[in-house]
Design a protein around this motif. Sequence first.
Motif, PDB file in Angstrom:
ATOM      1  N   THR A 138      51.338  39.887 -38.964  1.00  0.00           N
ATOM      2  CA  THR A 138      51.526  41.115 -38.193  1.00  0.00           C
ATOM      3  C   THR A 138      51.935  42.267 -39.104  1.00  0.00           C
ATOM      4  O   THR A 138      51.456  43.400 -38.959  1.00  0.00           O
ATOM      5  CB  THR A 138      52.583  40.899 -37.105  1.00  0.00           C
ATOM      6  N   LEU A 139      52.818  42.013 -40.053  1.00  0.00           N
ATOM      7  CA  LEU A 139      53.232  43.042 -41.005  1.00  0.00           C
ATOM      8  C   LEU A 139      52.046  43.525 -41.828  1.00  0.00           C
ATOM      9  O   LEU A 139      51.890  44.732 -42.070  1.00  0.00           O
ATOM     10  CB  LEU A 139      54.321  42.480 -41.915  1.00  0.00           C
ATOM     11  N   ASP A 140      51.188  42.617 -42.256  1.00  0.00           N
ATOM     12  CA  ASP A 140      50.002  43.011 -43.014  1.00  0.00           C
ATOM     13  C   ASP A 140      49.085  43.907 -42.176  1.00  0.00           C
ATOM     14  O   ASP A 140      48.495  44.862 -42.704  1.00  0.00           O
ATOM     15  CB  ASP A 140      49.235  41.779 -43.483  1.00  0.00           C
ATOM     16  N   GLN A 141      48.951  43.582 -40.895  1.00  0.00           N
ATOM     17  CA  GLN A 141      48.111  44.422 -40.044  1.00  0.00           C
ATOM     18  C   GLN A 141      48.669  45.835 -39.943  1.00  0.00           C
ATOM     19  O   GLN A 141      47.919  46.813 -39.955  1.00  0.00           O
ATOM     20  CB  GLN A 141      47.981  43.793 -38.657  1.00  0.00           C
ATOM     21  N   LEU A 142      49.988  45.950 -39.854  1.00  0.00           N
ATOM     22  CA  LEU A 142      50.599  47.283 -39.835  1.00  0.00           C
ATOM     23  C   LEU A 142      50.287  48.035 -41.125  1.00  0.00           C
ATOM     24  O   LEU A 142      49.929  49.221 -41.103  1.00  0.00           O
ATOM     25  CB  LEU A 142      52.113  47.157 -39.649  1.00  0.00           C
TER      26      LEU A 142
END
Length: 989
Positions: A138-142
């Motif tokens: 999820t952090l990578d998607q952000l």
Amino acid sequence: MADRARPALFTIPAHRAFADALAAGLIRRFGKDRMALARGLVLLPSNRAQRSVRDAFVRASGGALLLPRLVAIGDPELDEAAGAALDPVDDAEPIPPAVAPIERRMILARLVEEERAKAGQPIDAAEAVRLAGELARTLDQLLVEDVAPTRLRDLAMAEELSSHWQRSLDLFRIVLDRWPEELHRLGRIDLAERRTRLMARLATRWRAAPPAGFVCAAGVTTASPSIARLLRCVAELPQGLVVLPGLGIDMPEAEWQALGPHEPDPVTGRRARSIETHPQFQLKLLLDRMGINRGEVETWREGGGHDAGAIRGRAVANALAPADFTGKWTGLAGADRRLTDVTAVELVTPAEEAQAIALALRQALEEPGKTAALVTPDRALARRVAAHCARWNIAIDDSAGRPLSILPPGTLLIALAEAAAQHFAPVALLALLKHPLVRFGPDRIGWLDGARALDLALRGPRPAPGLDGIDAHLAEGDERTRVVRARAREWWRDARPLLEPIGAVFDDGVQSLGALLAALREASIALCGDALWAGPAGRALAEWFAELEARAALGPPAIAPESLAPLVRTLLDETAVRPPQGGHPRLAIYGLIEARLQTADLMVLGGLNEGIWPGQPAPDPWLAPRIRAELGLPGLDRRVGLAAHDLAEALGAPQVLLTRARRDARSPAIPSRFWLRLEAMAGELVRAPGLEVWARALDDPGEHAPEARPEPVPPPALRPTMISVTEVDRLKADPYAFYARRVLRLMPLDAVDADPSAAWRGTAVHRILEIWTREDDCRVDALRPRALTMMHDARTHPMLRALWWPRLDEAIGWIGQAMAAQADEGRRVLAAELRGKIDLAGVTLNGTADRIDRLGSGGIGIVDYKTGKPPSAAAVRAGFSMQLGLLGLIAERGGFADIVGTAEAFEYWSISKRGGQFGYIATPVDPAGKRDRIPTADFTSIAAHHFTEAARDWLTGTRGFTAKLVPEYAPYAEYDQLMRRDEWYGRER
């Protein structure tokens, strides 16, 4: 830099072979000067695409060629792949290095565990590591979508969420607040952020000083803002080109605009829903972020040599039109719906599907030079196809790789962790000791012999926990198991020291992850030696160990031993091991990612069922779908659109075969939405001729001739001359089972780590009552302590102790009261568990009486203890369940030492429940023969008659041992497979 009048953007239609068309076009444009071609730079989406384009250049050149520089911008080590062009050593402001993925995983796991503990929702380390992986994604998607994590604090809708999502969001915010501090302490940044910075700096440098050679970005479909900015820069370079795969430039404008993304409504502020599941959505989003109109994209002129034709391309585009526009199918011309050279086959099961695909690939090899490839997201199907191809000595590997968790080194590691965590319970221990890597080499045969002896010795209920429990179990045993246990004990003396170190570490309880990993590594080496690190999987495991042990201290500070196995499994599941080069040159198996930009003369698209292609979108446990939409993150359904684009690209091969199975391992399967669309648009998919029939015929045994009911007739010399009273019913009801047991000497084995069966519970109760009778002289106050001693024994199964003790406690109380009452009537116990025998009808009849009493009248009472229901009166009348009568017969004829008299009482003492209490006495006889019972005085003679008939037929006679002769009295099934019961039972004879 002098910008072009318009950006240079091209697309290679899906019906052309992308890599070959790209190579041919670049050679035509820049190949006149071979050094100009060599000075060029080609940006590709992945390492697999890099290899595909390199091979295409070789094919197109027809000889020696200086290739342009090929860089995979999807490579995690992007700076190393592109070298000084992206990260020059003399940069005044170098970009900080990226944090290693496993390092980030461990730190995030520690943060998640700490914050969950503070919130009063503690989790173990294995779950923390799993959640940390989801958090990292999820952090990578952000980061990839250029969404600042700080925007989460400004969301006004957060309080409108359910309590579950509110808790997840709160925890996500806290972790994101702490994560930058961890990065600052390490002097690192996230890998996604580093890649974004590298590409931004590259674009800035190229705008200021364009490269001397050409730059071509080819096959990139990722629509992240950083990629879009780089592609825009490349398209505007003097010698720059952007080549997109399969852009729908002929797609009607209304359909194109319907895809989205849409601008917010000026009144409501809401956005119309984008059609993220459409194969063109990702490319439209990329063009929008590049600021490019679709009309500015030209069609690449060169072909690829594997082209399928524009007619099929139009048909595929029509089949995958947005749902609101599928009404046009009814008015399409025949040419616009024709799927030429596309065939389909539906099989019954995944096994048949794999067989059919393997046959299709094998058939392709019959044509010289023809290539074929299987594309499927179903890795189990891919492995099955590779296994089927091996029957023709065709080596074909799945380029998507296999998880390390299912390869031998990974399964060994998981088995060892599970065995140690379970204190070497029999099933886990034997799975470890029989693992193919353990004692790999010339000593393995002897090792397996010992492991099999241990397997036999551990049959039945679980021994006490730990290695000491195995020692104690092997030191015991009756006459039947003493030889096996002695052999196992001798082998166990050498095997036990290999497990002692890890057993001691796990016995210490909660400790650091590093200590557990070190113990796991040392024990693995002790069991397997260098075989553990051999081959691609072994090398991958060595790297995995080195990285994880080096960063283990950054993760959760303490871990319970039982959490190690799931933690290891989670991390090994995410480690793919790809096969080395060297498979068949004309065949390949690809996953969806690996298949991008690949082509072959025949493309087999397998596993076209819903939930497989496309797969079920993976849920995000951290951010609610509404929050993801508000932040502008990709919807969970976007992967469906990517799968649709992969399908459309694969449908561009000259020949295409679509396959699916009508059911999976558990239930009927639903055809993929893509399959249904193609079928609905085309009217009907053309079936592959003969393939389904061939798949079934390959393993068809021909005419099925079911076996007749077995009825072996051994010669009299092989027939037993001794029989126990407990075997008489088996002889009469299922003679074949008696034959298998006594003539063939095939004894059924108990299961390893078996639950306490009715027979085992009965043996335990008999043992309690035997010791109570012999050593305690049937004192009522001593019975319950005897039972408690057995229940508290470490070898007693926990389920037996927890669930069966209450009824046993009540039942033994009843037994004590009943015996006290009988003692008051002058009845006393003569013997318990007494063996006796007599000669009858030419054979020796023997038996063990649970208890023999002397009645007040002077006669003999035969007592049989039952943990379940006693035999019914109907069974006794039919000539079965004569055990009490035969024991009485042995007693009357002096078969029991020092016991004489007439049998006058035959009793079953059952400890099952009846009338609201546990424990009652039942009898198959009645003095006057009332209630359909046998007269007491006649019981032994009737039992002798039935036994004499059975002995005359099967023991001293020549009658065949018929299988399931009287099925209603043959409920046991140990020999059903041996007699092939399902082939003949119930058939007309």
